[in-house]
Design a protein around this motif. Structure first.
Motif, PDB file in Angstrom:
ATOM      1  N   SER A  11       4.013   0.739  -9.169  1.00  0.00           N
ATOM      2  CA  SER A  11       3.483   2.028  -8.557  1.00  0.00           C
ATOM      3  C   SER A  11       1.791   1.984  -8.877  1.00  0.00           C
ATOM      4  O   SER A  11       1.327   1.792  -9.524  1.00  0.00           O
ATOM      5  N   VAL A  12       1.362   2.240  -7.601  1.00  0.00           N
ATOM      6  CA  VAL A  12      -0.079   2.266  -7.472  1.00  0.00           C
ATOM      7  C   VAL A  12      -0.804   3.531  -6.701  1.00  0.00           C
ATOM      8  O   VAL A  12       0.238   4.236  -6.052  1.00  0.00           O
ATOM      9  N   GLN A  13      -1.714   3.960  -6.989  1.00  0.00           N
ATOM     10  CA  GLN A  13      -2.445   5.114  -6.034  1.00  0.00           C
ATOM     11  C   GLN A  13      -3.012   4.840  -4.850  1.00  0.00           C
ATOM     12  O   GLN A  13      -3.192   3.442  -4.389  1.00  0.00           O
ATOM     13  N   PRO A  14      -2.911   5.536  -3.837  1.00  0.00           N
ATOM     14  CA  PRO A  14      -3.445   5.183  -2.369  1.00  0.00           C
ATOM     15  C   PRO A  14      -4.990   4.685  -2.427  1.00  0.00           C
ATOM     16  O   PRO A  14      -5.741   5.063  -3.399  1.00  0.00           O
ATOM     17  N   GLY A  15      -4.890   3.668  -1.730  1.00  0.00           N
ATOM     18  CA  GLY A  15      -6.173   2.665  -1.822  1.00  0.00           C
ATOM     19  C   GLY A  15      -6.304   1.561  -2.651  1.00  0.00           C
ATOM     20  O   GLY A  15      -7.195   0.965  -2.601  1.00  0.00           O
ATOM     21  N   GLY A  16      -5.250   1.507  -3.533  1.00  0.00           N
ATOM     22  CA  GLY A  16      -5.095   0.631  -4.466  1.00  0.00           C
ATOM     23  C   GLY A  16      -4.510  -0.823  -3.910  1.00  0.00           C
ATOM     24  O   GLY A  16      -4.495  -0.839  -2.653  1.00  0.00           O
ATOM     25  N   SER A  17      -4.631  -1.677  -4.485  1.00  0.00           N
ATOM     26  CA  SER A  17      -4.276  -2.945  -4.415  1.00  0.00           C
ATOM     27  C   SER A  17      -3.150  -3.826  -5.158  1.00  0.00           C
ATOM     28  O   SER A  17      -3.160  -3.281  -6.232  1.00  0.00           O
ATOM     29  N   LEU A  18      -2.459  -4.455  -4.556  1.00  0.00           N
ATOM     30  CA  LEU A  18      -1.438  -5.268  -5.432  1.00  0.00           C
ATOM     31  C   LEU A  18      -1.153  -6.650  -4.691  1.00  0.00           C
ATOM     32  O   LEU A  18      -1.665  -6.794  -3.542  1.00  0.00           O
ATOM     33  N   LYS A  75       2.821 -25.160  -5.845  1.00  0.00           N
ATOM     34  CA  LYS A  75       3.432 -24.294  -6.775  1.00  0.00           C
ATOM     35  C   LYS A  75       4.788 -23.834  -6.011  1.00  0.00           C
ATOM     36  O   LYS A  75       5.514 -23.231  -6.840  1.00  0.00           O
ATOM     37  N   ASN A  76       4.948 -24.111  -4.859  1.00  0.00           N
ATOM     38  CA  ASN A  76       6.232 -23.208  -4.030  1.00  0.00           C
ATOM     39  C   ASN A  76       5.914 -21.832  -4.168  1.00  0.00           C
ATOM     40  O   ASN A  76       7.173 -21.163  -4.640  1.00  0.00           O
ATOM     41  N   ILE A  77       5.047 -21.102  -3.989  1.00  0.00           N
ATOM     42  CA  ILE A  77       4.888 -19.659  -4.002  1.00  0.00           C
ATOM     43  C   ILE A  77       4.389 -19.088  -2.834  1.00  0.00           C
ATOM     44  O   ILE A  77       3.343 -19.737  -2.496  1.00  0.00           O
ATOM     45  N   LEU A  78       4.978 -18.023  -2.287  1.00  0.00           N
ATOM     46  CA  LEU A  78       4.435 -17.273  -1.320  1.00  0.00           C
ATOM     47  C   LEU A  78       4.038 -16.003  -1.513  1.00  0.00           C
ATOM     48  O   LEU A  78       4.474 -15.440  -2.705  1.00  0.00           O
ATOM     49  N   TYR A  79       2.693 -15.639  -1.157  1.00  0.00           N
ATOM     50  CA  TYR A  79       1.929 -14.423  -1.724  1.00  0.00           C
ATOM     51  C   TYR A  79       1.883 -13.411  -0.528  1.00  0.00           C
ATOM     52  O   TYR A  79       1.848 -13.768   0.633  1.00  0.00           O
ATOM     53  N   LEU A  80       1.710 -12.101  -0.866  1.00  0.00           N
ATOM     54  CA  LEU A  80       1.191 -10.912  -0.150  1.00  0.00           C
ATOM     55  C   LEU A  80       0.215 -10.305  -0.837  1.00  0.00           C
ATOM     56  O   LEU A  80       0.587  -9.526  -1.617  1.00  0.00           O
ATOM     57  N   GLU A  81      -1.075 -10.352  -0.276  1.00  0.00           N
ATOM     58  CA  GLU A  81      -2.065  -9.627  -0.738  1.00  0.00           C
ATOM     59  C   GLU A  81      -2.164  -8.159  -0.096  1.00  0.00           C
ATOM     60  O   GLU A  81      -2.228  -8.464   1.050  1.00  0.00           O
ATOM     61  N   MET A  82      -2.045  -7.237  -0.866  1.00  0.00           N
ATOM     62  CA  MET A  82      -2.067  -5.608  -0.168  1.00  0.00           C
ATOM     63  C   MET A  82      -3.282  -4.919  -0.598  1.00  0.00           C
ATOM     64  O   MET A  82      -3.220  -4.620  -1.869  1.00  0.00           O
ATOM     65  N   ASN A  83      -4.025  -4.661   0.155  1.00  0.00           N
ATOM     66  CA  ASN A  83      -5.292  -3.741  -0.083  1.00  0.00           C
ATOM     67  C   ASN A  83      -5.090  -2.361   0.770  1.00  0.00           C
ATOM     68  O   ASN A  83      -4.560  -2.286   2.043  1.00  0.00           O
ATOM     69  N   GLY A  84      -5.974  -1.388   0.328  1.00  0.00           N
ATOM     70  CA  GLY A  84      -5.919  -0.418   1.170  1.00  0.00           C
ATOM     71  C   GLY A  84      -4.444   0.334   1.163  1.00  0.00           C
ATOM     72  O   GLY A  84      -4.169   0.942   2.215  1.00  0.00           O
ATOM     73  N   LEU A  85      -3.746   0.217   0.007  1.00  0.00           N
ATOM     74  CA  LEU A  85      -2.390   0.817   0.103  1.00  0.00           C
ATOM     75  C   LEU A  85      -2.133   2.192   0.587  1.00  0.00           C
ATOM     76  O   LEU A  85      -2.966   3.033  -0.041  1.00  0.00           O
ATOM     77  N   LYS A  86      -1.274   2.456   1.319  1.00  0.00           N
ATOM     78  CA  LYS A  86      -1.107   3.735   1.803  1.00  0.00           C
ATOM     79  C   LYS A  86       0.351   4.256   1.366  1.00  0.00           C
ATOM     80  O   LYS A  86       1.102   3.556   1.222  1.00  0.00           O
ATOM     81  N   PRO A  87       0.525   5.621   1.235  1.00  0.00           N
ATOM     82  CA  PRO A  87       1.859   6.276   0.806  1.00  0.00           C
ATOM     83  C   PRO A  87       3.040   5.567   1.749  1.00  0.00           C
ATOM     84  O   PRO A  87       4.202   5.116   1.521  1.00  0.00           O
ATOM     85  N   GLU A  88       2.580   5.364   3.214  1.00  0.00           N
ATOM     86  CA  GLU A  88       3.514   5.004   3.850  1.00  0.00           C
ATOM     87  C   GLU A  88       3.934   3.549   3.697  1.00  0.00           C
ATOM     88  O   GLU A  88       4.741   2.997   4.343  1.00  0.00           O
ATOM     89  N   ASP A  89       3.254   2.825   2.971  1.00  0.00           N
ATOM     90  CA  ASP A  89       3.720   1.435   2.526  1.00  0.00           C
ATOM     91  C   ASP A  89       4.812   1.270   1.396  1.00  0.00           C
ATOM     92  O   ASP A  89       5.371   0.236   0.891  1.00  0.00           O
TER      93      ASP A  89
END
Length: 125
Positions: A11-18, A75-89
Motif C-alpha cells: 500500500s502506498v500513497q498517491p504519487g508514490g513509487s513501487l 538473475k532471471n528477474i523481471l521488474y516493473l518500476e512504478m512512479n507517480g502512482l494513482k488510485p486507479e493503479d
C-alpha cells in the motif's frame, strides 16, 4: 515448467513509487515475451507492459511515462518500476512469460502467455 513469483506489492500513497519483481525459475533470456498485466475484482485483465527478447518495450496508455519494465537475464528477474502512482493503479499485478514467438506484436494478449504468477497486490490510497 516455468514458475513465476511476484513480489513488491504494497500500500502506498498517491504519487508514490513501487518496484515489483518477478522471479522466474526458468531462463528469462529464452522467453520471447515477458510482461505484466493487472486486474481489479469484477473487471477484466489489463495489459500493463511487455518486454520482448529484443529489448523492445511496450506500455499501456494508462501507464506510459510512469511505469518502466525491465529484466535482468543474469538473475532471471523481471521488474516493473512504478512512479507517480494513482488510485486507479490499484489492482492485483501479475507477471507473465511466453517462449513462443506468437506473442510478438500482441501486446494486449499478455494475459494469454503460457506462464503467469500468482500476483502481488498494489493499493494506492
Amino acid at each position: 515448467h516455468v514458475q513465476l513469483v511476484e513480489s513488491g506489492g504494497e500500500s502506498v500513497q498517491p504519487g508514490g513509487s513501487l518496484r515489483l519483481s518477478c522471479a522466474a525459475s526458468g531462463v528469462t533470456a529464452n522467453m520471447y515475451c515477458m510482461g505484466w498485466f493487472r486486474q481489479v475484482p469484477g473487471n477484466g485483465r489489463e495489459a500493463v507492459a511487455v518486454i520482448y527478447n529484443s529489448g523492445t518495450t511496450i506500455y499501456g496508455d494508462s501507464v506510459k511515462g510512469r511505469f518502466t519494465i525491465s529484466k535482468d537475464n543474469t538473475k532471471n528477474i523481471l521488474y516493473l518500476e512504478m512512479n507517480g502512482l494513482k488510485p486507479e493503479d490499484t489492482a492485483m499485478y501479475y507477471c507473465a512469460a511466453d517462449r513462443r514467438s506468437w506473442c510478438l506484436g500482441r501486446f494486449r494478449r499478455v494475459e494469454n502467455y503460457s506462464f503467469e504468477g500468482q500476483g502481488t497486490q498494489v493499493t494506492v490510497s
